[in-house]
Design a protein around this motif. Sequence first.
Motif, PDB file in Angstrom:
ATOM      1  N   PRO A  69     -44.703  92.557  27.826  1.00  0.00           N
ATOM      2  CA  PRO A  69     -45.513  92.241  26.478  1.00  0.00           C
ATOM      3  C   PRO A  69     -46.786  92.825  26.892  1.00  0.00           C
ATOM      4  O   PRO A  69     -47.237  93.435  25.624  1.00  0.00           O
ATOM      5  CB  PRO A  69     -45.703  90.876  26.395  1.00  0.00           C
ATOM      6  CG  PRO A  69     -44.800  90.236  27.163  1.00  0.00           C
ATOM      7  CD  PRO A  69     -44.665  90.718  28.545  1.00  0.00           C
ATOM      8  N   THR A  78     -47.522  96.135  24.485  1.00  0.00           N
ATOM      9  CA  THR A  78     -48.982  95.664  23.101  1.00  0.00           C
ATOM     10  C   THR A  78     -49.985  97.173  23.387  1.00  0.00           C
ATOM     11  O   THR A  78     -50.483  97.540  22.563  1.00  0.00           O
ATOM     12  CB  THR A  78     -49.731  94.578  23.619  1.00  0.00           C
ATOM     13  OG1 THR A  78     -48.045  93.575  23.316  1.00  0.00           O
ATOM     14  CG2 THR A  78     -50.592  94.257  22.464  1.00  0.00           C
ATOM     15  N   TRP A  85     -41.645  95.535  19.684  1.00  0.00           N
ATOM     16  CA  TRP A  85     -41.299  94.973  19.406  1.00  0.00           C
ATOM     17  C   TRP A  85     -39.786  94.206  20.413  1.00  0.00           C
ATOM     18  O   TRP A  85     -39.258  92.661  20.308  1.00  0.00           O
ATOM     19  CB  TRP A  85     -40.102  94.363  17.959  1.00  0.00           C
ATOM     20  CG  TRP A  85     -41.310  94.962  17.310  1.00  0.00           C
ATOM     21  CD1 TRP A  85     -41.744  96.347  16.374  1.00  0.00           C
ATOM     22  CD2 TRP A  85     -41.761  93.981  15.834  1.00  0.00           C
ATOM     23  NE1 TRP A  85     -42.474  95.994  15.344  1.00  0.00           N
ATOM     24  CE2 TRP A  85     -42.309  95.168  15.552  1.00  0.00           C
ATOM     25  CE3 TRP A  85     -41.837  92.875  16.752  1.00  0.00           C
ATOM     26  CZ2 TRP A  85     -43.724  94.046  13.893  1.00  0.00           C
ATOM     27  CZ3 TRP A  85     -43.121  91.708  15.590  1.00  0.00           C
ATOM     28  CH2 TRP A  85     -43.398  92.256  14.306  1.00  0.00           C
ATOM     29  N   LEU A 126     -41.361  91.526  22.912  1.00  0.00           N
ATOM     30  CA  LEU A 126     -41.828  90.342  22.230  1.00  0.00           C
ATOM     31  C   LEU A 126     -40.314  89.285  22.285  1.00  0.00           C
ATOM     32  O   LEU A 126     -41.021  88.000  21.647  1.00  0.00           O
ATOM     33  CB  LEU A 126     -42.852  90.168  21.026  1.00  0.00           C
ATOM     34  CG  LEU A 126     -44.004  91.215  21.158  1.00  0.00           C
ATOM     35  CD1 LEU A 126     -44.880  91.389  20.282  1.00  0.00           C
ATOM     36  CD2 LEU A 126     -44.689  90.441  22.449  1.00  0.00           C
ATOM     37  N   ALA A 180     -41.106  87.156  27.179  1.00  0.00           N
ATOM     38  CA  ALA A 180     -41.937  86.173  26.026  1.00  0.00           C
ATOM     39  C   ALA A 180     -41.035  85.301  25.467  1.00  0.00           C
ATOM     40  O   ALA A 180     -41.201  84.960  25.139  1.00  0.00           O
ATOM     41  CB  ALA A 180     -42.804  87.898  25.096  1.00  0.00           C
ATOM     42  N   ARG A 181     -40.172  86.333  24.875  1.00  0.00           N
ATOM     43  CA  ARG A 181     -39.350  85.473  24.358  1.00  0.00           C
ATOM     44  C   ARG A 181     -38.386  83.810  25.265  1.00  0.00           C
ATOM     45  O   ARG A 181     -38.554  82.511  25.049  1.00  0.00           O
ATOM     46  CB  ARG A 181     -37.793  85.907  23.720  1.00  0.00           C
ATOM     47  CG  ARG A 181     -36.584  84.971  23.048  1.00  0.00           C
ATOM     48  CD  ARG A 181     -35.716  86.159  23.014  1.00  0.00           C
ATOM     49  NE  ARG A 181     -34.176  84.957  21.831  1.00  0.00           N
ATOM     50  CZ  ARG A 181     -33.800  85.500  21.253  1.00  0.00           C
ATOM     51  NH1 ARG A 181     -33.070  86.911  21.391  1.00  0.00           N
ATOM     52  NH2 ARG A 181     -32.695  84.415  21.133  1.00  0.00           N
ATOM     53  N   HIS A 198     -42.080  82.487  23.099  1.00  0.00           N
ATOM     54  CA  HIS A 198     -42.553  83.201  21.941  1.00  0.00           C
ATOM     55  C   HIS A 198     -43.885  82.384  21.741  1.00  0.00           C
ATOM     56  O   HIS A 198     -44.898  83.016  21.861  1.00  0.00           O
ATOM     57  CB  HIS A 198     -42.047  83.061  20.763  1.00  0.00           C
ATOM     58  CG  HIS A 198     -40.432  83.040  20.745  1.00  0.00           C
ATOM     59  ND1 HIS A 198     -40.473  83.983  20.834  1.00  0.00           N
ATOM     60  CD2 HIS A 198     -39.405  82.574  20.013  1.00  0.00           C
ATOM     61  CE1 HIS A 198     -39.342  84.503  20.034  1.00  0.00           C
ATOM     62  NE2 HIS A 198     -38.486  83.887  19.866  1.00  0.00           N
ATOM     63  N   SER A 226     -45.968  85.899  22.745  1.00  0.00           N
ATOM     64  CA  SER A 226     -45.680  86.720  21.352  1.00  0.00           C
ATOM     65  C   SER A 226     -47.010  86.281  20.410  1.00  0.00           C
ATOM     66  O   SER A 226     -47.216  87.335  20.037  1.00  0.00           O
ATOM     67  CB  SER A 226     -43.866  86.588  21.105  1.00  0.00           C
ATOM     68  OG  SER A 226     -43.380  86.631  22.333  1.00  0.00           O
ATOM     69  N   TYR A 260     -50.387  87.809  21.802  1.00  0.00           N
ATOM     70  CA  TYR A 260     -49.615  89.334  21.295  1.00  0.00           C
ATOM     71  C   TYR A 260     -50.354  90.352  19.966  1.00  0.00           C
ATOM     72  O   TYR A 260     -50.495  91.003  19.750  1.00  0.00           O
ATOM     73  CB  TYR A 260     -48.665  90.216  21.359  1.00  0.00           C
ATOM     74  CG  TYR A 260     -48.903  90.276  23.313  1.00  0.00           C
ATOM     75  CD1 TYR A 260     -50.133  90.952  24.312  1.00  0.00           C
ATOM     76  CD2 TYR A 260     -48.269  88.844  24.482  1.00  0.00           C
ATOM     77  CE1 TYR A 260     -50.770  90.717  25.300  1.00  0.00           C
ATOM     78  CE2 TYR A 260     -48.642  89.092  25.897  1.00  0.00           C
ATOM     79  CZ  TYR A 260     -49.418  89.356  26.535  1.00  0.00           C
ATOM     80  OH  TYR A 260     -49.780  89.284  27.821  1.00  0.00           O
ATOM     81  N   LEU A 261     -49.131  89.366  18.761  1.00  0.00           N
ATOM     82  CA  LEU A 261     -48.886  90.008  17.718  1.00  0.00           C
ATOM     83  C   LEU A 261     -50.081  89.983  16.464  1.00  0.00           C
ATOM     84  O   LEU A 261     -50.691  90.503  16.347  1.00  0.00           O
ATOM     85  CB  LEU A 261     -47.811  88.933  16.620  1.00  0.00           C
ATOM     86  CG  LEU A 261     -46.460  89.726  17.217  1.00  0.00           C
ATOM     87  CD1 LEU A 261     -45.281  88.124  16.441  1.00  0.00           C
ATOM     88  CD2 LEU A 261     -46.275  90.928  16.167  1.00  0.00           C
ATOM     89  N   ALA A 274     -46.580  86.321  13.470  1.00  0.00           N
ATOM     90  CA  ALA A 274     -47.193  86.236  14.164  1.00  0.00           C
ATOM     91  C   ALA A 274     -46.508  84.424  13.992  1.00  0.00           C
ATOM     92  O   ALA A 274     -46.312  83.047  14.424  1.00  0.00           O
ATOM     93  CB  ALA A 274     -48.593  85.951  14.957  1.00  0.00           C
TER      94      ALA A 274
END
Length: 315
Positions: free
Chosen positions: A164, A168, A209, A212, A217-218, A222, A225, A228-229, A288
């Motif tokens: 991630p 990013t 994507w 994330l 990250a999932r 999350h 995520s 980072y979002l 997010a």
Amino acid sequence: MRIARPFRRASLLGRLLSAPCALLAPTVAFAHGADQVPGGWSFSAMTVIPLGVVLFLYTCGVARLWWQAGAGRGVTWRQMSCFVAGWAALGLALVSPLHGLGERLFSAHMIEHEVLMIVAAPALVLSRPFGAMLWAFPPSTRRHLAGGAHWAFLRMTWRSLSEPASATVLHGLAIWLWHMPVLFNVALASEPVHWLQHFSFLTSALLFWWALLNGRARRKGHGASVFYLFFTSMHCGLLGAILTLSKNELFVGNESAAPQWSLAALEDQQLGGLIMWVGASAFYLAAALILAALWIGSGSSAKKKVGGSASSVRD
């Protein structure tokens, strides 16, 4: 009267195979002629051929998979809907009149970029198309391609790029570097460089994507995520603010269409910056918040399961 299963399968297969032919017919007709046609549609071979190949492989792969396993198995209807939405968004950004207008109007160019990065990319990632596309190949080829993914070098490279943090940073670099006035103006003046610009936007967004939504990250729930979002929304907002508040014309396109829209060149640039500042940032923040809700929900579910297990042990 019930229709025999083989006939139902044949009907479904026919519809799936006819879809890419119907969609590609106009593009193939113009791919060898002029790039621009009446109405502002752009049919550059550098864009049409990759789009056509992806659509053909995916459709053939889904048709073969569903022929053997049944409709909705292996590839769900939701995944196929996401692929159709993502592919259509690519067509909107790269083939429709939006692309031609984007070469002469900065704000339209900004919309084109946002469609690639925050509409097409996440939709394609959610569709998880690569497994379906493999099914378009014969079994022996499919095994070789799948086996190649286990090569140590490819696995190490993919693992480092799909982290991630790495994804990013790469996505952020693509956004900032291509919005440097020198590179941006070169892209407007050169079709190959323009294609490279869009390719880097799309590939970095797909990587971002995927990292994330489908990557490590999932698996961690999350939580990362969300961070980072939020970070991406902040630096996109900063770039958008710089463009919106600038008093100088940073991007000078050839034959600007801004006067046709009752805009000065500087106003067109500021509108494009506002689209990034408000539109893109809001989308990343919304994503997010959605992932934060999923993260909190998964944590609550885990606590309930632990509590239920403890209660059963005490009983």
